[in-house]
Design an enzyme around this catalytic site. Structure first.
Site, PDB file in Angstrom:
ATOM      1  N   CYS A 108       0.866  -1.181   0.000  1.00  0.00           N
ATOM      2  CA  CYS A 108       0.000   0.000   0.000  1.00  0.00           C
ATOM      3  C   CYS A 108       0.904   1.232   0.000  1.00  0.00           C
ATOM      4  O   CYS A 108       1.772   1.369   0.865  1.00  0.00           O
ATOM      5  CB  CYS A 108      -0.870  -0.042   1.258  1.00  0.00           C
ATOM      6  SG  CYS A 108      -1.939   1.378   1.453  1.00  0.00           S
ATOM      7  N   CYS A 166     -11.611  13.188   5.261  1.00  0.00           N
ATOM      8  CA  CYS A 166     -12.579  12.166   5.687  1.00  0.00           C
ATOM      9  C   CYS A 166     -12.454  11.974   7.207  1.00  0.00           C
ATOM     10  O   CYS A 166     -11.346  11.849   7.723  1.00  0.00           O
ATOM     11  CB  CYS A 166     -12.303  10.849   4.973  1.00  0.00           C
ATOM     12  SG  CYS A 166     -12.273  11.025   3.175  1.00  0.00           S
ATOM     13  N   CYS A 184     -10.435   9.005   9.022  1.00  0.00           N
ATOM     14  CA  CYS A 184      -9.096   8.703   8.510  1.00  0.00           C
ATOM     15  C   CYS A 184      -8.064   9.644   9.135  1.00  0.00           C
ATOM     16  O   CYS A 184      -8.216  10.864   9.110  1.00  0.00           O
ATOM     17  CB  CYS A 184      -9.102   8.861   6.993  1.00  0.00           C
ATOM     18  SG  CYS A 184      -7.463   8.771   6.271  1.00  0.00           S
ATOM     19  N   GLY A 198      -2.999  10.091   1.444  1.00  0.00           N
ATOM     20  CA  GLY A 198      -3.242  10.972   0.301  1.00  0.00           C
ATOM     21  C   GLY A 198      -4.302  10.467  -0.650  1.00  0.00           C
ATOM     22  O   GLY A 198      -4.682   9.296  -0.635  1.00  0.00           O
ATOM     23  N   GLU A 199      -4.804  11.394  -1.466  1.00  0.00           N
ATOM     24  CA  GLU A 199      -5.785  11.085  -2.501  1.00  0.00           C
ATOM     25  C   GLU A 199      -5.019  11.039  -3.829  1.00  0.00           C
ATOM     26  O   GLU A 199      -4.589  12.072  -4.359  1.00  0.00           O
ATOM     27  CB  GLU A 199      -6.872  12.176  -2.505  1.00  0.00           C
ATOM     28  CG  GLU A 199      -7.719  12.281  -3.751  1.00  0.00           C
ATOM     29  CD  GLU A 199      -8.454  11.008  -4.143  1.00  0.00           C
ATOM     30  OE1 GLU A 199      -9.334  10.577  -3.399  1.00  0.00           O
ATOM     31  OE2 GLU A 199      -8.128  10.442  -5.213  1.00  0.00           O
ATOM     32  N   SER A 229      -7.156   3.920  -5.460  1.00  0.00           N
ATOM     33  CA  SER A 229      -8.342   4.159  -4.644  1.00  0.00           C
ATOM     34  C   SER A 229      -8.605   5.659  -4.564  1.00  0.00           C
ATOM     35  O   SER A 229      -7.688   6.444  -4.346  1.00  0.00           O
ATOM     36  CB  SER A 229      -8.108   3.603  -3.237  1.00  0.00           C
ATOM     37  OG  SER A 229      -9.188   3.935  -2.404  1.00  0.00           O
ATOM     38  N   SER A 246     -13.993   4.885  -2.462  1.00  0.00           N
ATOM     39  CA  SER A 246     -14.393   4.982  -1.067  1.00  0.00           C
ATOM     40  C   SER A 246     -15.794   5.553  -1.046  1.00  0.00           C
ATOM     41  O   SER A 246     -15.980   6.753  -1.256  1.00  0.00           O
ATOM     42  CB  SER A 246     -13.441   5.920  -0.313  1.00  0.00           C
ATOM     43  OG  SER A 246     -12.145   5.383  -0.315  1.00  0.00           O
ATOM     44  N   LEU A 247     -16.774   4.718  -0.799  1.00  0.00           N
ATOM     45  CA  LEU A 247     -18.163   5.188  -0.881  1.00  0.00           C
ATOM     46  C   LEU A 247     -18.694   5.537   0.515  1.00  0.00           C
ATOM     47  O   LEU A 247     -19.046   6.680   0.785  1.00  0.00           O
ATOM     48  CB  LEU A 247     -19.031   4.119  -1.556  1.00  0.00           C
ATOM     49  CG  LEU A 247     -20.453   4.546  -1.877  1.00  0.00           C
ATOM     50  CD1 LEU A 247     -20.483   5.734  -2.826  1.00  0.00           C
ATOM     51  CD2 LEU A 247     -21.261   3.387  -2.467  1.00  0.00           C
ATOM     52  N   HIS A 248     -18.805   4.551   1.342  1.00  0.00           N
ATOM     53  CA  HIS A 248     -19.058   4.733   2.780  1.00  0.00           C
ATOM     54  C   HIS A 248     -20.449   5.236   3.158  1.00  0.00           C
ATOM     55  O   HIS A 248     -20.735   5.348   4.355  1.00  0.00           O
ATOM     56  CB  HIS A 248     -18.006   5.642   3.424  1.00  0.00           C
ATOM     57  CG  HIS A 248     -16.597   5.247   3.117  1.00  0.00           C
ATOM     58  ND1 HIS A 248     -16.149   3.947   3.189  1.00  0.00           N
ATOM     59  CD2 HIS A 248     -15.523   5.979   2.708  1.00  0.00           C
ATOM     60  CE1 HIS A 248     -14.865   3.894   2.843  1.00  0.00           C
ATOM     61  NE2 HIS A 248     -14.470   5.104   2.540  1.00  0.00           N
ATOM     62  N   ASN A 274     -11.338   1.189  11.593  1.00  0.00           N
ATOM     63  CA  ASN A 274     -10.224   1.053  12.522  1.00  0.00           C
ATOM     64  C   ASN A 274     -10.159   2.292  13.402  1.00  0.00           C
ATOM     65  O   ASN A 274     -10.176   3.413  12.882  1.00  0.00           O
ATOM     66  CB  ASN A 274      -8.914   0.880  11.746  1.00  0.00           C
ATOM     67  CG  ASN A 274      -8.865  -0.455  11.030  1.00  0.00           C
ATOM     68  OD1 ASN A 274      -9.014  -1.496  11.653  1.00  0.00           O
ATOM     69  ND2 ASN A 274      -8.701  -0.423   9.718  1.00  0.00           N
ATOM     70  N   CYS A 291      -6.148   0.164   7.650  1.00  0.00           N
ATOM     71  CA  CYS A 291      -6.837   1.162   6.831  1.00  0.00           C
ATOM     72  C   CYS A 291      -7.217   2.389   7.653  1.00  0.00           C
ATOM     73  O   CYS A 291      -7.823   2.264   8.707  1.00  0.00           O
ATOM     74  CB  CYS A 291      -8.116   0.530   6.295  1.00  0.00           C
ATOM     75  SG  CYS A 291      -8.240   0.564   4.552  1.00  0.00           S
TER      76      CYS A 291
END
Ligand code: SF4
Length: 421
Positions: A171, A182, A185, A227-228, A259, A283-285, A359, A402
């Site tokens: 990763c 978010c 996170c 990061g995005e 992602s 990442s929907l959530h 998490n 995560c």
């Protein structure tokens, strides 16, 4: 195969060492007094053999080696610390030249020489008819990791018998911090510091390979660290070209997943630039704009309908699916009604769903629902015909799971919580 194009007019000297294409190295080799084929040798030394010290590139003429050394060719990132979890996951703290820190995580699978650990979730895959096509983990909580699929991919091709070494997924991070904010996170809570350049992104993979155990091999790379990735599109795209280049690490596009939190224009661009070959995870959530915006501020800019429309346009190759990441946050998005809403929202899309019990992070009072609730949520999706997996928590004891990657020393002073939406 992704073409390693070099935009016309790109000055190779301005491109980070670890992110130069063979064509750019050819031009650099000429500039430094060598032949173009020396440039290809340099690319191969760095990306295939992992040699970044020019004095160790013994297939080059001595004069060129020394000239390269004076150019300051060296790694742009270094491993500062490595923390190993009891489950074998390793979190590597990476230092950049400007002292910025990011993290990368090596996640060994459980297939191969050490045998496969039984998973209570495999049955759900079978029930959902999950087949191997688009997984991104080494053993993986998803369906794309069918036995034998991609054997020989994702690593240097040797042409030898099937490789019994343990497959490792890495990763990687694309930014120092993250601007997306978010709430579940640690990277988002810590805020955005800067983009990584493409060399720093590729460098994480080169470093990761050096930290593999003897019985392991790099199998998958997931852009799911700090990061995005699509907020740093150009560097992400260049790194994808380097990592998949046939003369380098030669990762299969089937073994790479980017992602995103849902940057619609860049999702479309990624699909166009790579013909849909790069694995995409969203990442929907949440299934309503109100709830998703509260969890993920980016939703205010690109609401769910726009995101779904972009996913429909993503030019997926046959038999591949988009991964939907759904972090289950207790009391926020974990009800049966939301699971049913998810089945409706995704009904016409080729997807598999990963459920991630949140998490815990220092920055938030939010947490995961009990496992019984997670299983109930999963059952609704499986009964509706979806491939749906519960992501095992890996590396939690070293804060490598995560959402737990954070800037060192950047933990916020105030705990952030969310009311009922
Ligand atoms: S989940 Fe991803 S996009 Fe959201 S804040 Fe964390 S790193 Fe950024």
């Amino acid at each position: 195969m992704i073409p390693s194009t070099t935009p016309a007019g790109t000055d190779p000297s301005a491109v980070p060492f670890l992110a130069r294409t063979p064509e750019e190295w050819e031009r650099e080799a000429r500039r430094l007094g060598g032949k173009p084929f020396h440039g290809r040798q340099i690319f191969r030394s760095i990306q295939y053999r992992g040699v970044t010290n020019p004095l160790e590139m013994l297939d080059l003429p001595k004069a060129l080696r020394e000239r390269l050394a004076t150019e300051g060719l060296r790694d742009s990132v270094e491993a500062l610390t490595v923390r190993r979890s009891t489950d074998g996951t390793r979190k590597i703290l990476i230092g950049a030249r400007d002292q910025a820190n990011v993290e990368t995580v090596l996640i060994p699978g459980v297939t191969g020489a050490r045998g496969r650990l039984p998973s209570p979730y495999d049955a759900a895959d079978a029930a959902a008819g999950g087949g191997g096509d688009d997984g991104y983990g080494p053993d993986d909580d998803g369906p794309g990791d069918g036995a034998g699929e991609g054997e020989g991919e994702g690593e240097v091709q040797t042409g030898t018998a099937p490789d019994a070494r343990i497959r490792v997924s890495q990763c990687i991070s694309t930014q120092v911090g993250c601007a997306m904010g978010c709430v579940f996170c640690a990277s988002g809570v810590a805020g955005f510091k800067r983009h990584l350049d493409a060399g720093e992104i590729v460098g994480q993979v080169l470093l990761g390979r050096r930290h593999l155990d003897d019985d392991e091999r790099l199998s998958n790379v997931v852009y799911m660290g700090m990061g995005e990735p699509l907020h740093n599109y150009d560097a992400t795209a260049r790194s994808l070209r380097i990592l998949t280049h046939q003369d380098g690490i030669c990762l299969s596009t089937r073994r790479i997943t980017v992602s995103t939190s849902g940057l619609v224009p860049e999702i479309l661009k990624l699909g166009e630039d790579f013909q849909g070959n790069i694995g995409l995870a969203i990442s929907l959530h949440a299934v309503s704009d109100e709830r998703r915006s509260a969890l993920m501020p980016i939703n205010r800019k690109y609401p769910i309908a726009e995101l779904m429309s972009a996913l429909r346009k993503y030019p997926l190759p046959k038999r591949r699916r988009i991964t939907i990441e759904y972090t289950l946050v207790s009391g926020q998005n974990d009800t049966p009604a939301e699971a049913k809403g998810l089945t409706k929202l995704l009904a016409t899309l080729p997807v598999k769903i990963n459920l991630i019990p949140m998490n815990p992070i220092d920055a938030s009072t939010l947490g995961p629902p009990p496992m019984a609730g997670v299983l109930k949520f999963q059952k609704i999706l499986v009964d509706a015909g979806f491939s749906c997996f519960i992501r095992r928590q890996r590396g939690e004891d070293v804060d490598a799971a995560c959402g737990q990657l954070a800037l060192l020393g950047a933990k916020p002073k105030v705990k952030r919580s969310l009311g009922v939406i």
